[in-house]
Design a protein around this motif. Structure first.
Motif, PDB file in Angstrom:
ATOM      1  N   GLY A 347       0.501  -1.130  -0.236  1.00 18.64           N
ATOM      2  CA  GLY A 347       0.196   0.274   0.029  1.00 18.64           C
ATOM      3  C   GLY A 347       0.683   0.971  -0.382  1.00 18.64           C
ATOM      4  O   GLY A 347       0.609   1.791  -0.484  1.00 18.64           O
ATOM      5  N   LEU A 348       2.243   1.636   1.275  1.00 19.56           N
ATOM      6  CA  LEU A 348       2.787   2.462   1.066  1.00 19.56           C
ATOM      7  C   LEU A 348       4.162   2.862  -0.217  1.00 19.56           C
ATOM      8  O   LEU A 348       4.111   4.113   0.005  1.00 19.56           O
ATOM      9  N   HIS A 349       4.831   1.780   0.075  1.00 22.15           N
ATOM     10  CA  HIS A 349       5.859   1.361  -1.041  1.00 22.15           C
ATOM     11  C   HIS A 349       5.500   0.852  -1.947  1.00 22.15           C
ATOM     12  O   HIS A 349       5.191  -0.242  -2.326  1.00 22.15           O
ATOM     13  N   ASP A 350       6.410   0.773  -3.406  1.00 19.92           N
ATOM     14  CA  ASP A 350       6.997  -0.274  -4.269  1.00 19.92           C
ATOM     15  C   ASP A 350       7.961  -0.493  -4.114  1.00 19.92           C
ATOM     16  O   ASP A 350       9.178  -0.080  -2.964  1.00 19.92           O
ATOM     17  N   ARG A 351       7.884  -2.095  -4.450  1.00 21.95           N
ATOM     18  CA  ARG A 351       9.556  -2.759  -4.444  1.00 21.95           C
ATOM     19  C   ARG A 351       9.985  -1.909  -5.729  1.00 21.95           C
ATOM     20  O   ARG A 351      11.791  -1.415  -5.267  1.00 21.95           O
ATOM     21  N   LYS A 352      10.436  -1.320  -6.602  1.00 21.78           N
ATOM     22  CA  LYS A 352      10.936  -0.712  -7.733  1.00 21.78           C
ATOM     23  C   LYS A 352      10.338   0.823  -7.394  1.00 21.78           C
ATOM     24  O   LYS A 352       9.783   0.943  -8.775  1.00 21.78           O
ATOM     25  N   PRO A 353      10.688   1.614  -7.110  1.00 21.93           N
ATOM     26  CA  PRO A 353       9.547   2.882  -7.121  1.00 21.93           C
ATOM     27  C   PRO A 353      10.622   3.522  -8.121  1.00 21.93           C
ATOM     28  O   PRO A 353       9.547   4.724  -8.561  1.00 21.93           O
ATOM     29  N   PHE A 354      11.909   3.883  -8.499  1.00 20.35           N
ATOM     30  CA  PHE A 354      12.624   4.669  -9.103  1.00 20.35           C
ATOM     31  C   PHE A 354      12.830   3.658 -10.912  1.00 20.35           C
ATOM     32  O   PHE A 354      13.996   3.429 -10.363  1.00 20.35           O
ATOM     33  N   ALA A 422       3.604  13.200  -7.637  1.00 23.10           N
ATOM     34  CA  ALA A 422       4.617  12.901  -7.861  1.00 23.10           C
ATOM     35  C   ALA A 422       5.013  13.327  -6.674  1.00 23.10           C
ATOM     36  O   ALA A 422       6.366  12.101  -6.209  1.00 23.10           O
ATOM     37  N   GLN A 423       4.955  14.312  -6.226  1.00 26.45           N
ATOM     38  CA  GLN A 423       5.361  14.159  -4.909  1.00 26.45           C
ATOM     39  C   GLN A 423       5.246  13.525  -4.072  1.00 26.45           C
ATOM     40  O   GLN A 423       5.898  12.685  -2.477  1.00 26.45           O
ATOM     41  N   ILE A 424       3.991  13.199  -3.726  1.00 24.85           N
ATOM     42  CA  ILE A 424       3.440  11.765  -2.673  1.00 24.85           C
ATOM     43  C   ILE A 424       4.774  10.597  -3.117  1.00 24.85           C
ATOM     44  O   ILE A 424       4.943  10.105  -2.719  1.00 24.85           O
ATOM     45  N   ALA A 425       5.355  10.335  -4.634  1.00 25.95           N
ATOM     46  CA  ALA A 425       5.197   9.202  -4.421  1.00 25.95           C
ATOM     47  C   ALA A 425       7.016   9.798  -4.730  1.00 25.95           C
ATOM     48  O   ALA A 425       7.236   8.213  -3.871  1.00 25.95           O
ATOM     49  N   TRP A 426       7.502  10.262  -4.771  1.00 23.87           N
ATOM     50  CA  TRP A 426       8.065  10.360  -4.132  1.00 23.87           C
ATOM     51  C   TRP A 426       9.223  10.632  -2.723  1.00 23.87           C
ATOM     52  O   TRP A 426       9.999   9.971  -2.598  1.00 23.87           O
ATOM     53  N   GLN A 427       7.904  11.271  -2.016  1.00 26.54           N
ATOM     54  CA  GLN A 427       7.716  10.789  -1.102  1.00 26.54           C
ATOM     55  C   GLN A 427       7.836   9.506   0.285  1.00 26.54           C
ATOM     56  O   GLN A 427       8.756   8.803   0.820  1.00 26.54           O
ATOM     57  N   LEU A 428       6.806   8.590  -0.161  1.00 23.17           N
ATOM     58  CA  LEU A 428       6.570   7.549  -0.228  1.00 23.17           C
ATOM     59  C   LEU A 428       7.499   6.272  -0.751  1.00 23.17           C
ATOM     60  O   LEU A 428       6.809   5.452  -0.546  1.00 23.17           O
ATOM     61  N   LYS A 429       8.143   6.561  -1.805  1.00 21.16           N
ATOM     62  CA  LYS A 429       9.208   5.931  -2.429  1.00 21.16           C
ATOM     63  C   LYS A 429       7.883   4.384  -3.142  1.00 21.16           C
ATOM     64  O   LYS A 429       8.059   3.429  -3.166  1.00 21.16           O
ATOM     65  N   LYS A 430       7.269   5.478  -3.658  1.00 18.82           N
ATOM     66  CA  LYS A 430       6.001   4.859  -4.775  1.00 18.82           C
ATOM     67  C   LYS A 430       6.346   4.592  -6.030  1.00 18.82           C
ATOM     68  O   LYS A 430       7.053   5.673  -6.919  1.00 18.82           O
ATOM     69  N   ARG A 431       5.858   4.381  -7.288  1.00 20.19           N
ATOM     70  CA  ARG A 431       6.069   4.538  -8.429  1.00 20.19           C
ATOM     71  C   ARG A 431       5.423   5.180  -8.818  1.00 20.19           C
ATOM     72  O   ARG A 431       3.761   5.346  -8.922  1.00 20.19           O
ATOM     73  N   TYR A 432       5.533   6.479  -9.548  1.00 20.62           N
ATOM     74  CA  TYR A 432       4.314   7.077 -10.669  1.00 20.62           C
ATOM     75  C   TYR A 432       4.749   7.049 -12.192  1.00 20.62           C
ATOM     76  O   TYR A 432       5.337   7.046 -12.702  1.00 20.62           O
ATOM     77  N   VAL A 433       3.992   7.287 -12.775  1.00 22.48           N
ATOM     78  CA  VAL A 433       3.002   7.478 -13.635  1.00 22.48           C
ATOM     79  C   VAL A 433       1.955   8.618 -14.351  1.00 22.48           C
ATOM     80  O   VAL A 433       1.159   8.610 -13.748  1.00 22.48           O
ATOM     81  N   GLN A 434       3.141   9.698 -14.837  1.00 23.82           N
ATOM     82  CA  GLN A 434       2.224  10.322 -15.263  1.00 23.82           C
ATOM     83  C   GLN A 434       0.875  10.193 -16.086  1.00 23.82           C
ATOM     84  O   GLN A 434       0.577   9.327 -16.756  1.00 23.82           O
ATOM     85  N   ASP A 435      -0.153  11.003 -15.462  1.00 21.49           N
ATOM     86  CA  ASP A 435      -1.555  10.600 -16.018  1.00 21.49           C
ATOM     87  C   ASP A 435      -2.059   9.303 -15.208  1.00 21.49           C
ATOM     88  O   ASP A 435      -3.749   8.620 -15.796  1.00 21.49           O
TER      89      ASP A 435
END
Length: 480
Positions: A347-354, A422-435
């Motif tokens: 839920g909070l983090h992803d294994r490969k966020p970046f 994007a900021q939330i994804a960066w802070q929580l170490k989550k994967r971000y995909v635009q749109d």
């Protein structure tokens, strides 16, 4: 040897070739041949099946076509047109190696070995209609049995009506009470299970056909539970035994030991574990708690779980239990660690966020020739770029001046939404995909594709109306 055709956009073509070459260089990977075709759009996610069908009328000497994972639409017309299977690959190119490791197929999570009892703890306070509504929500989340909780010191006057109504709707029903008269009445009303009987109340099981859930007569008394079990075994009576899982600092470790001893002594009996004493009574995200509990449940071959969804932080506990039982069952069957089967409990983090480094994002930004903004996230922060350059920040507010969208309300609104994600994804170490919405495991929301463009349509309408108003104003001035 399979020959695969990968369709992509201009920006991703070079990276796709590099990744496919690295996959082929892996000695563990089954050999395959491939061809990459750039379909004539800048961004692969902008592809649609109708556009692809027009630009690629046919394919030759190809066994399968793989599209970008973000390509939306029905793929069946393409399969009919080309006569070969068509699949979506992963949403991000960097996930292609894992995609090939699974042969392009999602793990089979259709099977499990645990029955989920979902308890409606406040059933006496709800009408029959409200109980049915809550039961339907739990069934949608994966519950197999609806458990009606009886509140201490409070009459449940419509219990029989609730049991009968649930049965009429096709539910399996259990009733959970400390009062013998409630359990007896529930059994006579047609309840499938009774929670809970002990060695002193087993006489109820002789009066009804309901399956009893057996518990110790005194907290922590494994001997008492064993006597109740032996009573049922001698009579050939079906039952489920529950040694009771205690909360942290109130006997958790000892209770886990009881489960282990019980399974060792009785390898074949059905055992239940009530997980609410941990999910509800621990201020921790329930996804991780359920993952750990269901790992033990899998190892001990526990057959039933009583789950509750009362505290706000445990609102998805039943859905998480459903995901957890499937992951653990599949991993046990495969004799593997429970990794790579599902993101439902992440839920909070992803294994490969970046997936991309800041350097790789800079290289992609240098290829952009149009004014549309791209947003990506690396370990170093959020990156926004178009043909005019690239910006890198960790605070979205610092982007505003450089974006120059002060006179474009639609674009400013869109960028505000995306940069916040994007900021939330960066802070929580989550994967971000635009749109795309951020993924929150079982709590993920359905993407509303129309909502993504509605603000743009409204903004265009506003600008047109303003332009007409300005024109009318100028015309009036000239006439005067």
């Amino acid at each position: 040897m399979n020959r695969l055709l990968f369709l992509t956009g201009k920006l991703a073509e070079h990276s796709l070739h590099q990744i496919l070459q690295s996959i082929q260089a892996d000695s563990k990977q089954a050999p395959f041949e491939y061809e990459v075709k750039q379909i004539g759009v800048s961004v692969a996610a902008l592809m649609t099946p109708p556009l692809i069908a027009r630009r690629l009328p046919q394919v030759n000497n190809i066994d399968k076509v793989i599209l970008p994972g973000l390509c939306q639409g029905d793929l069946a017309p393409l399969e009919a047109q080309w006569g070969v299977p068509v699949e979506r690959g992963p949403k991000d190119l960097k996930d292609l190696p894992q995609y090939f490791g699974q042969q392009g197929k999602a793990p089979d999570l259709t099977k499990h070995s645990v029955t989920i009892f979902a308890e409606i703890v406040d059933a006496p306070d709800l009408s029959v209609e409200q109980i049915i509504a809550k039961a339907n929500r739990f069934r949608q989340q994966g519950a197999d049995v609806i458990d009606l909780g009886c509140l201490p010191g409070k009459a449940f006057t419509h219990m029989i009506a609730a049991v009968q109504a649930l049965k009429a709707e096709g539910f399996q029903v259990s009733v959970d009470s400390m009062r013998e008269e409630d359990l007896l009445a529930a059994g006579k009303a047609g309840a499938d299970y009774l929670l809970s009987l002990h060695e002193k109340s087993l006489w109820i099981a002789e009066e009804v056909s309901s399956t009893p859930i057996l518990i110790p007569a005194k907290p922590g008394s494994l001997a008492s539970l064993q006597r109740a079990i032996e009573h049922c075994l001698k009579r050939g009576r079906a039952f489920i035994a529950d040694p009771i899982l205690d909360p942290i600092h109130f006997g958790l470790t000892d209770s886990i030991v009881r489960y282990h001893k019980l399974r060792k002594k009785y390898p074949e009996i059905a055992i239940m574990m009530g997980v609410g004493n941990l999910t509800e009574l621990t201020d921790a995200d329930t996804t991780g708690v359920n993952a750990m509990l269901f790992g033990m449940i899998s190892e001990l071959n526990i057959n039933a779980v009583l789950a509750t969804s009362v505290s706000p932080h445990a609102i998805e506990a039943v859905a998480e239990a459903d995901v957890a039982r499937r992951i653990m069952y599949r991993a046990q069957q495969d004799k593997r660690l429970p990794r790579g089967y599902s993101n439902g409990l992440l839920g909070l983090h992803d294994r490969k966020p970046f997936p991309y480094s800041a350097k790789e994002i800079m290289e992609m930004a240098s290829q952009i020739k149009d004014p549309s903004f791209r947003i990506m996230v690396s370990e170093e922060g959020v990156h926004v770029y178009n043909r005019d350059g690239i910006q890198h920040e960790t605070d979205p507010y610092r982007f505003y001046a450089g974006l120059k969208v002060q006179d474009d309300a639609s674009h400013a609104f869109y960028l505000g939404v995306e940069l916040a994600r994007a900021q939330i994804a960066w802070q929580l170490k989550k994967r971000y995909v635009q749109d795309e919405l951020l993924e929150w495991g079982v709590a993920s929301a359905q993407q509303n594709t129309q909502a993504k463009v509605a603000h743009r349509e409204a903004s265009i309408k506003e600008r047109l109306e303003k332009a007409r108003s300005d024109k009318d104003g100028n015309s009036t001035t000239e006439t005067e």
